[in-house]
Design an enzyme around this catalytic site. Structure first.
Site, PDB file in Angstrom:
ATOM      1  N   ALA A 109       0.868  -1.177   0.000  1.00 48.50           N
ATOM      2  CA  ALA A 109       0.000   0.000   0.000  1.00 48.50           C
ATOM      3  C   ALA A 109       0.909   1.232   0.000  1.00 48.50           C
ATOM      4  O   ALA A 109       2.031   1.176   0.512  1.00 48.50           O
ATOM      5  CB  ALA A 109      -0.868  -0.019   1.247  1.00 48.50           C
TER       6      ALA A 109
ATOM      7  N   GLU B 111      -0.269  -9.428  -0.829  1.00 45.70           N
ATOM      8  CA  GLU B 111      -1.690  -9.751  -0.595  1.00 45.70           C
ATOM      9  C   GLU B 111      -2.442  -9.838  -1.918  1.00 45.70           C
ATOM     10  O   GLU B 111      -3.289 -10.709  -2.112  1.00 45.70           O
ATOM     11  CB  GLU B 111      -2.303  -8.705   0.346  1.00 45.70           C
ATOM     12  CG  GLU B 111      -1.750  -8.882   1.762  1.00 45.70           C
ATOM     13  CD  GLU B 111      -2.090  -7.737   2.695  1.00 45.70           C
ATOM     14  OE1 GLU B 111      -1.904  -6.563   2.286  1.00 45.70           O
ATOM     15  OE2 GLU B 111      -2.542  -7.994   3.820  1.00 45.70           O
TER      16      GLU B 111
ATOM     17  N   GLU C  90       4.761  -5.148   7.176  1.00 45.90           N
ATOM     18  CA  GLU C  90       3.957  -4.160   7.913  1.00 45.90           C
ATOM     19  C   GLU C  90       4.384  -3.985   9.358  1.00 45.90           C
ATOM     20  O   GLU C  90       4.273  -2.894   9.922  1.00 45.90           O
ATOM     21  CB  GLU C  90       2.463  -4.544   7.866  1.00 45.90           C
ATOM     22  CG  GLU C  90       1.804  -4.416   6.505  1.00 45.90           C
ATOM     23  CD  GLU C  90       1.926  -5.654   5.627  1.00 45.90           C
ATOM     24  OE1 GLU C  90       2.750  -6.550   5.921  1.00 45.90           O
ATOM     25  OE2 GLU C  90       1.188  -5.731   4.633  1.00 45.90           O
TER      26      GLU C  90
HETATM   27  N1  CAA Z   1       4.537   3.485  -0.379  1.00 45.79           N
HETATM   28  C1  CAA Z   1       4.920   4.700  -0.862  1.00 45.79           C
HETATM   29  N2  CAA Z   1       6.100   4.927  -1.483  1.00 45.79           N
HETATM   30  C2  CAA Z   1       6.927   3.864  -1.621  1.00 45.79           C
HETATM   31  C3  CAA Z   1       6.619   2.575  -1.143  1.00 45.79           C
HETATM   32  C4  CAA Z   1       5.345   2.412  -0.506  1.00 45.79           C
HETATM   33  N3  CAA Z   1       4.920   1.189  -0.056  1.00 45.79           N
HETATM   34  N4  CAA Z   1       7.644   1.768  -1.401  1.00 45.79           N
HETATM   35  C5  CAA Z   1       8.572   2.490  -2.036  1.00 45.79           C
HETATM   36  N5  CAA Z   1       8.154   3.776  -2.163  1.00 45.79           N
HETATM   37  C6  CAA Z   1       8.858   4.897  -2.778  1.00 45.79           C
HETATM   38  C7  CAA Z   1       9.993   5.402  -1.890  1.00 45.79           C
HETATM   39  O1  CAA Z   1       9.489   6.291  -0.895  1.00 45.79           O
HETATM   40  C8  CAA Z   1      10.863   6.094  -2.897  1.00 45.79           C
HETATM   41  O2  CAA Z   1      10.309   7.356  -3.213  1.00 45.79           O
HETATM   42  P1  CAA Z   1      11.288   8.650  -3.411  1.00 45.79           P
HETATM   43  O3  CAA Z   1      12.144   8.286  -4.607  1.00 45.79           O
HETATM   44  O4  CAA Z   1      10.315   9.746  -3.667  1.00 45.79           O
HETATM   45  O5  CAA Z   1      12.072   8.772  -2.156  1.00 45.79           O
HETATM   46  C9  CAA Z   1      10.720   5.214  -4.145  1.00 45.79           C
HETATM   47  O6  CAA Z   1       9.519   4.462  -3.949  1.00 45.79           O
HETATM   48  C10 CAA Z   1      11.870   4.233  -4.302  1.00 45.79           C
HETATM   49  O7  CAA Z   1      11.978   3.505  -3.099  1.00 45.79           O
HETATM   50  P2  CAA Z   1      13.361   3.352  -2.277  1.00 45.79           P
HETATM   51  O8  CAA Z   1      14.240   4.518  -2.525  1.00 45.79           O
HETATM   52  O9  CAA Z   1      13.016   3.060  -0.853  1.00 45.79           O
HETATM   53  O10 CAA Z   1      13.958   2.074  -3.003  1.00 45.79           O
HETATM   54  P3  CAA Z   1      14.934   0.983  -2.363  1.00 45.79           P
HETATM   55  O11 CAA Z   1      15.374   0.126  -3.500  1.00 45.79           O
HETATM   56  O12 CAA Z   1      15.974   1.610  -1.528  1.00 45.79           O
HETATM   57  O13 CAA Z   1      13.992   0.121  -1.374  1.00 45.79           O
HETATM   58  C11 CAA Z   1      11.998  -1.124  -0.763  1.00 45.79           C
HETATM   59  C12 CAA Z   1      12.911  -0.626  -1.907  1.00 45.79           C
HETATM   60  C13 CAA Z   1      12.750  -2.148   0.105  1.00 45.79           C
HETATM   61  C14 CAA Z   1      10.802  -1.784  -1.406  1.00 45.79           C
HETATM   62  C15 CAA Z   1      11.584   0.086   0.111  1.00 45.79           C
HETATM   63  O14 CAA Z   1      11.100   1.127  -0.733  1.00 45.79           O
HETATM   64  C16 CAA Z   1      10.501  -0.232   1.094  1.00 45.79           C
HETATM   65  O15 CAA Z   1      10.782  -0.805   2.132  1.00 45.79           O
HETATM   66  N6  CAA Z   1       9.256   0.155   0.793  1.00 45.79           N
HETATM   67  C17 CAA Z   1       8.133  -0.006   1.701  1.00 45.79           C
HETATM   68  C18 CAA Z   1       7.603  -1.439   1.659  1.00 45.79           C
HETATM   69  C19 CAA Z   1       6.504  -1.619   2.678  1.00 45.79           C
HETATM   70  O16 CAA Z   1       6.644  -1.383   3.850  1.00 45.79           O
HETATM   71  N7  CAA Z   1       5.328  -2.082   2.184  1.00 45.79           N
HETATM   72  C20 CAA Z   1       4.158  -2.320   3.012  1.00 45.79           C
HETATM   73  C21 CAA Z   1       3.248  -1.112   2.998  1.00 45.79           C
HETATM   74  S1  CAA Z   1       1.931  -1.220   4.158  1.00 45.79           S
HETATM   75  C22 CAA Z   1       0.798  -2.266   3.450  1.00 45.79           C
HETATM   76  O17 CAA Z   1       0.971  -2.741   2.340  1.00 45.79           O
HETATM   77  C23 CAA Z   1      -0.411  -2.541   4.295  1.00 45.79           C
HETATM   78  C24 CAA Z   1      -1.371  -3.521   3.741  1.00 45.79           C
HETATM   79  O18 CAA Z   1      -1.425  -4.629   4.174  1.00 45.79           O
HETATM   80  C25 CAA Z   1      -2.305  -3.142   2.701  1.00 45.79           C
END
Ligand code: CAA
Length: 258
Positions: A66, A114, A134
């Site tokens: 998400a 999911e 999460e």
């Molecule tokens: N939401 C919003 N933006 C996101 C995102 C997310 N889930 N995942 C990545 N992005 C964005 C980053 O903020 C970044 O944006 P900027 O360039 O503007 O800074 C861009 O995508 C590139 O990401 P990274 O620079 O972080 O890339 P990376 O290669 O260093 O890392 C990653 C990749 C490990 C996937 C890391 O981005 C990450 O951990 N993302 C979050 C993953 C996460 O926690 N997902 C779960 C969300 S909660 C959920 O899904 C609840 C549910 O059950 C419905």
């Protein structure tokens, strides 16, 4: 509805939905969820589409979950509205009568996993990373993860993945039973198409009956589920595909399903 956060194409009765938010690693924001819901709704009404493939644009991410920016400053009530819409979207996807394949081309995290688990089959690039991270946000999975992951990999493995929020590589995910096939990044699209084409040529009524039996079974007792299987087995005989399949076998030729 016109779409900007998803790209939808149909070729040879296979519809491909690409999540199109590469800069955010294809994270699912409200607009993307609305577009997906609308698209799945229209697929559910089509009689021409035989298979759906879902993937992400680019070569880095399937869906990174998400969109975390939409959580900022929201009340529990408004978060509930958003998560219920995402749940409804994934339930609708799971309920499509035709096979749905997730083609996992990179990060497949949180809501991304999911969504992939609401698909029938999953093929992943060797470089794909899956997980339910999460917990690292002080959250639990909210779009079916605690339930679908448990059903796919068992409670012990689901608790391990959800309690620690660890990233899991494609080969390990395959060994858990979470992914069906692993392909090289270069071959992922072609391998996905091979699987989709094979299903598109299959007996769609029997595929629908098999999906129904497999999806509904765990909701009822074993005896009721086995009885349901008998009903669906018998129902296959109302369709011309079974005549074709049996005739083809008896005459030692390949079947040509309708
Ligand atoms: N939401 C919003 N933006 C996101 C995102 C997310 N889930 N995942 C990545 N992005 C964005 C980053 O903020 C970044 O944006 P900027 O360039 O503007 O800074 C861009 O995508 C590139 O990401 P990274 O620079 O972080 O890339 P990376 O290669 O260093 O890392 C990653 C990749 C490990 C996937 C890391 O981005 C990450 O951990 N993302 C979050 C993953 C996460 O926690 N997902 C779960 C969300 S909660 C959920 O899904 C609840 C549910 O059950 C419905």
């Amino acid at each position: 509805m016109s779409y900007s956060n998803i790209i939808v194409t149909t070729e040879n009765r296979i519809t491909t939905i690409k999540i199109n938010r590469e800069k955010s690693l294809n994270a699912l924001n409200e607009k993307t969820i609305d577009e997906l819901y609308d698209c799945i709704e229209s697929i559910s009404k089509s009689e021409d589409i035989k298979v759906v493939v879902i993937t992400g644009v680019g070569n880095k991410s399937f869906i990174a979950g998400a969109d975390i920016t939409m959580f900022e400053g929201k009340s529990p009530a408004s978060i509930r509205t958003i998560i219920l819409k995402l749940q409804d979207t994934l339930n609708k996807l799971e309920d499509l009568t035709i096979p749905v394949i997730a083609s996992i081309n990179g990060f497949c995290l949180g809501g991304g996993l999911e969504l992939a688990m609401a698909c029938d089959l999953r093929i992943a690039s060797e470089k794909a990373i899956v997980g339910q991270p999460e917990i690292k946000l002080g959250l639990i999975p909210g779009a079916g993860g605690t339930q679908r992951l448990t059903r796919l990999v068992g409670a012990g493995r689901a608790k391990e993945m959800i309690f620690f929020g660890n990233n899991v590589d494609a080969e390990s995910a395959k060994s858990y039973g979470l992914i069906n096939w692993v392909a090289s990044p270069e071959e992922l699209e072609e391998e996905t198409l091979k699987i989709a084409s094979r299903l598109a040529k299959g007996p769609s009524f029997a595929l629908n009956m098999a999906k129904e039996a497999i999806n509904r079974g765990p909701e009822i007792s074993l005896l009721d589920a086995i009885r349901m299987e008998a009903e669906l087995f018998a129902l296959c005989f109302s369709h011309e595909d079974v005549k074709e399949g049996v005739d083809a076998f008896l005459n030692k030729r390949k079947p040509n399903f309708s």
